[in-house]
Write a protein that holds these residues in place. Structure first.
Motif, PDB file in Angstrom:
ATOM      1  N   GLU A  64      16.661   5.414 -55.640  1.00 43.03           N
ATOM      2  CA  GLU A  64      17.950   5.180 -54.990  1.00 43.03           C
ATOM      3  C   GLU A  64      18.750   4.142 -55.780  1.00 43.03           C
ATOM      4  O   GLU A  64      18.264   3.060 -56.074  1.00 43.03           O
TER       5      GLU A  64
ATOM      6  N   GLN B 239      21.062   1.202 -56.402  1.00 44.12           N
ATOM      7  CA  GLN B 239      21.486   0.015 -55.666  1.00 44.12           C
ATOM      8  C   GLN B 239      22.237  -0.930 -56.586  1.00 44.12           C
ATOM      9  O   GLN B 239      21.814  -1.176 -57.722  1.00 44.12           O
TER      10      GLN B 239
ATOM     11  N   VAL C  40      23.837  -4.791 -56.135  1.00 47.17           N
ATOM     12  CA  VAL C  40      23.893  -5.925 -55.218  1.00 47.17           C
ATOM     13  C   VAL C  40      24.632  -7.077 -55.875  1.00 47.17           C
ATOM     14  O   VAL C  40      24.148  -7.674 -56.843  1.00 47.17           O
TER      15      VAL C  40
ATOM     16  N   TYR D 299      29.035   4.937 -57.708  1.00 50.34           N
ATOM     17  CA  TYR D 299      28.255   4.069 -56.826  1.00 50.34           C
ATOM     18  C   TYR D 299      28.897   2.687 -56.760  1.00 50.34           C
ATOM     19  O   TYR D 299      29.279   2.125 -57.789  1.00 50.34           O
TER      20      TYR D 299
ATOM     21  N   GLY E 191      28.668  -1.324 -54.979  1.00 46.65           N
ATOM     22  CA  GLY E 191      27.896  -2.310 -54.245  1.00 46.65           C
ATOM     23  C   GLY E 191      28.563  -2.609 -52.912  1.00 46.65           C
ATOM     24  O   GLY E 191      29.626  -2.067 -52.597  1.00 46.65           O
TER      25      GLY E 191
END
Lengths: 117, 110
Positions: free
Chosen positions: A1, A3, A5, A106, A108
């Motif tokens: 997945e 991610q 951050v 994608y 954050g």
């Protein structure tokens, strides 16, 4: 997945500096270009900076050119944004965003930067 | 770099179709086929629904479609559903090696 951050946001006075970081996981970070996009409270999205996978090509929006510096460390799977000479209008949520086919696939969760005296 | 122009708001009833326009210039929307669209629900992170003018990422409903004519791109949502109510933003790559977003359109499902 995948991610992303972000960290490093906070409150700073006008003229101050902050360094944002973005920790990436779940994909081969070194193979992707990355961006920073920001969103002022209650406002729209604004692209501010791009860096390619090898840090060879770096672009900035006029609004931050000369004040912000984007960088990355592929060994640490991390993206950075050094922000200097902060202004009231820089107050926003800053998103770390992966580049894909000249789009942003994608995002954050964002980190809030508040500029206030 | 000026923002792309979108209508501030659009609305439609469930089951209907709506179209959101995104007008740029010959230096961005009109020059490249690098137009993308993003859906943002309140308090949430933007999500790409269209890229490269008309391509849908995996997992995005086929009710979303995109097109472009000259300097104007369009996002069409067919079979409108309550869950489509959100803010929508267009974006384009530019000849100045930058990206520009539209001001955003608030979609209300009546």
């Amino acid at each position: 997945e995948v991610q992303l951050v972000e960290s490093g946001g906070g409150s700073v006075q006008p003229g101050g500096s902050l360094r944002l970081s973005c920790a990436a996981s779940g994909f081969t970070f070194s193979a992707y270009s990355m961006n920073w996009v920001r969103q002022a409270p209650g406002k729209g999205l604004e692209w501010i900076s791009y860096i390619d996978s090898s840090s060879s090509r770096i672009y900035y929006a006029d609004s931050v050119k000369g004040r912000f510096t984007i960088s990355r460390d592929n060994a640490k799977n991390s993206l950075y944004l050094q922000m200097n000479s902060l202004r009231d209008e820089d107050m926003a949520v800053y998103y770390c965003v992966r580049d894909w086919a000249y789009a942003f696939d994608y995002w954050g969760q964002g980190t809030l930067v508040t500029v206030s005296s | 770099q000026s923002a792309l122009t979108q209508p501030a708001s659009v609305s439609g009833s469930p089951g209907q179709s709506i179209t959101i326009s995104c007008t740029g210039t010959s230096s961005d929307v009109g020059f490249y086929n690098h137009v993308s669209w993003y859906q943002q629900h309140p308090g949430k992170v933007p999500k790409v629904v269209i890229y490269a003018v008309s391509k849908r990422p995996s997992g995005v409903s086929d009710r979303f479609s995109g097109s472009k004519s000259d300097n104007t791109a369009s996002l069409t949502i067919s079979g409108l559903q309550a869950e489509d109510e959100a803010d929508y933003y267009c974006s384009s790559y530019t000849t100045g090696t930058t990206w520009v977003f539209g001001g955003g359109t608030k979609l209300t499902v009546l």
